[in-house]
Scaffold this motif. Sequence first.
Motif, PDB file in Angstrom:
ATOM      1  N   THR A 155      -7.213  10.407  -7.083  1.00 35.72           N
ATOM      2  CA  THR A 155      -7.019   9.583  -8.268  1.00 35.72           C
ATOM      3  C   THR A 155      -7.013   8.114  -7.853  1.00 35.72           C
ATOM      4  O   THR A 155      -6.932   7.771  -6.665  1.00 35.72           O
ATOM      5  CB  THR A 155      -5.694   9.909  -8.959  1.00 35.72           C
ATOM      6  N   ALA A 156      -7.063   7.240  -8.831  1.00 37.45           N
ATOM      7  CA  ALA A 156      -7.048   5.807  -8.561  1.00 37.45           C
ATOM      8  C   ALA A 156      -5.782   5.400  -7.817  1.00 37.45           C
ATOM      9  O   ALA A 156      -5.829   4.633  -6.843  1.00 37.45           O
ATOM     10  CB  ALA A 156      -7.172   5.042  -9.875  1.00 37.45           C
ATOM     11  N   HIS A 157      -4.632   5.901  -8.274  1.00 37.62           N
ATOM     12  CA  HIS A 157      -3.382   5.501  -7.639  1.00 37.62           C
ATOM     13  C   HIS A 157      -3.236   6.080  -6.239  1.00 37.62           C
ATOM     14  O   HIS A 157      -2.663   5.418  -5.347  1.00 37.62           O
ATOM     15  CB  HIS A 157      -2.203   5.893  -8.533  1.00 37.62           C
ATOM     16  N   GLU A 158      -3.751   7.283  -6.004  1.00 36.80           N
ATOM     17  CA  GLU A 158      -3.751   7.829  -4.644  1.00 36.80           C
ATOM     18  C   GLU A 158      -4.637   6.992  -3.736  1.00 36.80           C
ATOM     19  O   GLU A 158      -4.282   6.704  -2.581  1.00 36.80           O
ATOM     20  CB  GLU A 158      -4.246   9.275  -4.667  1.00 36.80           C
ATOM     21  N   ALA A 159      -5.814   6.590  -4.244  1.00 34.42           N
ATOM     22  CA  ALA A 159      -6.734   5.766  -3.456  1.00 34.42           C
ATOM     23  C   ALA A 159      -6.107   4.424  -3.108  1.00 34.42           C
ATOM     24  O   ALA A 159      -6.261   3.910  -1.995  1.00 34.42           O
ATOM     25  CB  ALA A 159      -8.032   5.562  -4.228  1.00 34.42           C
ATOM     26  N   PHE A 160      -5.358   3.851  -4.044  1.00 37.81           N
ATOM     27  CA  PHE A 160      -4.686   2.579  -3.789  1.00 37.81           C
ATOM     28  C   PHE A 160      -3.598   2.744  -2.732  1.00 37.81           C
ATOM     29  O   PHE A 160      -3.453   1.924  -1.815  1.00 37.81           O
ATOM     30  CB  PHE A 160      -4.081   2.035  -5.088  1.00 37.81           C
ATOM     31  N   GLY A 211      -4.936   2.696   0.673  1.00 33.86           N
ATOM     32  CA  GLY A 211      -5.616   1.485   1.092  1.00 33.86           C
ATOM     33  C   GLY A 211      -7.125   1.524   0.936  1.00 33.86           C
ATOM     34  O   GLY A 211      -7.834   0.668   1.481  1.00 33.86           O
ATOM     35  N   MET A 212      -7.633   2.483   0.171  1.00 38.92           N
ATOM     36  CA  MET A 212      -9.071   2.636  -0.011  1.00 38.92           C
ATOM     37  C   MET A 212      -9.629   1.601  -0.980  1.00 38.92           C
ATOM     38  O   MET A 212     -10.806   1.246  -0.919  1.00 38.92           O
ATOM     39  CB  MET A 212      -9.367   4.053  -0.525  1.00 38.92           C
ATOM     40  N   ILE A 213      -8.797   1.140  -1.899  1.00 37.17           N
ATOM     41  CA  ILE A 213      -9.223   0.185  -2.922  1.00 37.17           C
ATOM     42  C   ILE A 213      -8.232  -0.970  -2.974  1.00 37.17           C
ATOM     43  O   ILE A 213      -7.141  -0.891  -2.411  1.00 37.17           O
ATOM     44  CB  ILE A 213      -9.344   0.860  -4.301  1.00 37.17           C
ATOM     45  N   ASN A 214      -8.609  -2.040  -3.690  1.00 34.13           N
ATOM     46  CA  ASN A 214      -7.782  -3.240  -3.732  1.00 34.13           C
ATOM     47  C   ASN A 214      -6.829  -3.304  -4.919  1.00 34.13           C
ATOM     48  O   ASN A 214      -5.686  -3.754  -4.769  1.00 34.13           O
ATOM     49  CB  ASN A 214      -8.670  -4.489  -3.760  1.00 34.13           C
ATOM     50  N   GLN A 215      -7.316  -2.899  -6.095  1.00 37.11           N
ATOM     51  CA  GLN A 215      -6.495  -3.008  -7.301  1.00 37.11           C
ATOM     52  C   GLN A 215      -6.769  -1.834  -8.231  1.00 37.11           C
ATOM     53  O   GLN A 215      -7.893  -1.326  -8.278  1.00 37.11           O
ATOM     54  CB  GLN A 215      -6.800  -4.299  -8.071  1.00 37.11           C
ATOM     55  N   VAL A 216      -5.719  -1.458  -8.987  1.00 38.53           N
ATOM     56  CA  VAL A 216      -5.850  -0.497 -10.085  1.00 38.53           C
ATOM     57  C   VAL A 216      -5.343  -1.183 -11.343  1.00 38.53           C
ATOM     58  O   VAL A 216      -4.229  -1.709 -11.354  1.00 38.53           O
ATOM     59  CB  VAL A 216      -5.033   0.790  -9.840  1.00 38.53           C
TER      60      VAL A 216
END
Length: 272
Positions: A171-176, A179-184
């Motif tokens: 999910t987006a929050h798991e990815a955040f 450290g996979m993504i910068n912002q959700v």
Amino acid sequence: MDFETIVYKESPDEGIAWVTMNRPQKRNAINKKMILEMGEAFRQAEKNDDIRVIIFNGEGPCFSAGHDLSAEEQYPSTSEERIIWERKYYFDEIMYLRNIRKPLISQVHSYCIAAGLVLALMADIVIVSEDAVFNDPVVRMGANSQEVMILPWVVGEKKAKELLFTGDSLTAHEAFRLGMINQVVPREELDTAVYEMAKKVALMPPMAVSLVKESINNTLDNMGFTNSMKMHFASHLLSHSTEEARNGMGNHKRGDLKKYFDERDKSFKSSI
């Protein structure tokens, strides 16, 4: 410039260009035409001195459902043809995107799958909506992941193995959290969040930003990034010749895609 599968837009006064995948009826499934057009658009943005930052996004219900596996797409039938095809249209273009000499921001909403996942994560900054879902199900199809294996570099060894061994999603929050993504951000705020980030980056001295990007990429290369990608690509090509791949990735040619995906994923709790 007119394109069939993407939309390219520039705002020279702001220093921003947009490259937008535009096959919403196909959930932005990536075909050969789109790869060629995206390459042309990114190169145009890179050559334009007025453009300081590039936004990469997708029109319609999701960012991208991955490679176009529909029957009308003609994929290579021999190993020699596949090596040439995947090297030119996939590996070289993906690595070009990673090394493009301008900052690149990916804007992701909803599904970001397989080839779409790799393309999104080649960007320097990744901003996503809360409904974003990331997935690489290619191992379930009998092949060694995508042409470029980015996951170990952005989520770490253990999580990458878990995701690829199972084909499960993030999910987006798991990815955040990983450290996979910068912002959700909420879906309705995604355009604004990406635009504001692009404007902030565009204010920076462009040569300094380009050199910083190159330095960071070189740091990763000294850790083995590019050589690891090359070794993985060779293994990925080899995996296409296995019986598992013929029984898996070849199955979609014998029936409709929904039936194939349903059959493929029936033993798994997480499916795409």
